[in-house]
Design an enzyme around this catalytic site. Structure first.
Site, PDB file in Angstrom:
ATOM      1  N   CYS A   1     -10.414 -12.288  -1.703  1.00 16.29           N
ATOM      2  CA  CYS A   1      -9.581 -12.885  -0.656  1.00 16.29           C
ATOM      3  C   CYS A   1      -8.876 -14.153  -1.158  1.00 16.29           C
ATOM      4  O   CYS A   1      -9.521 -15.162  -1.449  1.00 16.29           O
ATOM      5  CB  CYS A   1     -10.393 -13.199   0.590  1.00 16.29           C
TER       6      CYS A   1
ATOM      7  N   CYS B   1      -1.098 -14.263   2.730  1.00 13.70           N
ATOM      8  CA  CYS B   1      -2.128 -13.320   2.285  1.00 13.70           C
ATOM      9  C   CYS B   1      -2.135 -13.314   0.767  1.00 13.70           C
ATOM     10  O   CYS B   1      -1.139 -12.930   0.134  1.00 13.70           O
ATOM     11  CB  CYS B   1      -1.848 -11.922   2.830  1.00 13.70           C
TER      12      CYS B   1
END
Length: 337
Positions: free
Chosen positions: A253, A90
């Site tokens: 992201c 992530c």
């Protein structure tokens, strides 16, 4: 029996939440973070559900645990948790975790301004900047990223056909660019994205095999990245990343930016050394760069890939103490559909 108390630092990376859990870590079996991730999923996933879902979290909630190094050259390890699962990697979570950890003395770098961290997807390198006690920027050099499927036509019930690519940047992304049945994120509402994304993800998941060539535990399409016109000056591209059941990433992201850069590199639209400014659905930006060209080994031969870097910022805004126990009928959390 479900029972635990967790001390947390809450932050956000360019708008998307990061909850760094600083106590209550389960003892995980395994020698690598990939192995530890599997143990967490098998035996401790109630912690993720309790901390990420309502009433203690929400649909966009994302978090992490810091663990000791798995490798001799590492400064530490990160286990990622969010509503969509326990992720291999992530990017926004890394930026937020590093920021919160450094500002609270939870990481001790061997080399000032740099970190090496083990994550389930592999090992990543960090460069960070500080002013006083505040971290002002974090740049992560991500795991090898590559284009997995190109120009695949999917038949989406109720929408029609979509031509998509699937790219890996730490997670597998369906990438949808503007076309006949998708005018671009600037023309769609958040409701449109939330409606069509799970359908696209399901169709792609059934049609395509997505398994990492060097770690078969990293598999399946988990995210959908929609593209469109930019709204912030200096952006090269814009995206809306869907994850979980009802979440649109408020940050650009990190793994999505990596996947997008790998896709563009494979199509000859980005080259070694090129910068790539990627914009989120709310207009915040990450600065990406193609740092290195590498190869992944698969049963059918080498796969050309890139090592991308992503730079962003995070802001710590709170601390809390969360208790989960099975006297609470909603100990495992819930999501309203």
């Amino acid at each position: 029996m479900i029972k635990g108390t967790f001390i947390c630092i809450d932050a956000h990376t360019c708008g998307n939440p990061v909850r760094l859990v600083t106590s209550g870590h389960p003892n995980l079996r395994g020698n690598t973070m990939s192995e530890k991730r599997q143990d967490f999923l098998e035996n401790h996933d109630w912690i993720r559900q309790g901390l990420m879902f309502e009433p203690r979290g929400h649909d966009m909630m994302s978090g992490a645990f810091l663990y000791p190094p798995c490798s001799q050259n590492s400064d530490g390890s990160i286990l990622f948790i969010e509503t969509s699962g326990c992720l291999p990697m992530c990017g926004h979570g890394t930026i937020g975790t590093v920021t919160a950890a450094l500002e609270n003395g939870l990481l001790s770098p061997r080399n000032e301004g740099k970190l090496v961290l083990d994550v389930p997807a592999g090992q990543i390198n960090i460069d960070y900047q500080m002013q006083g006690e505040k971290v002002t920027a974090v740049r992560l050099t991500n795991v090898a990223s590559y284009l997995a499927h190109e120009n695949v036509v999917l038949d989406i019930p109720g929408l029609g056909t979509l031509k998509v690519d699937v790219s890996y940047g730490g997670n597998f992304y369906v990438i949808v660019e503007p076309q006949e049945n998708f005018p671009g994120i600037d023309q769609w509402s958040a409701g449109d994205i939330l409606h069509w994304s799970p359908i696209v993800r399901e169709v792609a998941g059934k049609a395509l095999r997505c398994v990492h060539p060097e770690d078969e535990t990293v598999s399946g399409v988990t995210h959908v990245l929609w593209t469109g016109k930019t709204q912030t000056e200096g952006s090269d591209a814009a995206n809306a990343v869907f994850y979980g059941e009802k979440a649109i990433d408020r940050s650009p992201c990190g793994t999505g930016t990596s996947a997008r850069m790998a896709q563009l590199f494979a199509k000859g639209k980005l080259n070694l050394g090129d910068n790539f400014v990627h914009e989120s659905y709310i207009g915040s930006q990450f600065v990406g760069k193609v740092e290195e060209i590498v190869e992944l080994q698969s049963s059918s031969g080498p796969i050309k890939a890139i090592k991308p870097s992503i730079q962003g910022w995070a802001h710590v805004f709170g601390e809390n103490k969360i208790t989960i126990d099975d006297n609470d009928p909603y100990a495992m959390g819930f999501s309203v559909t």
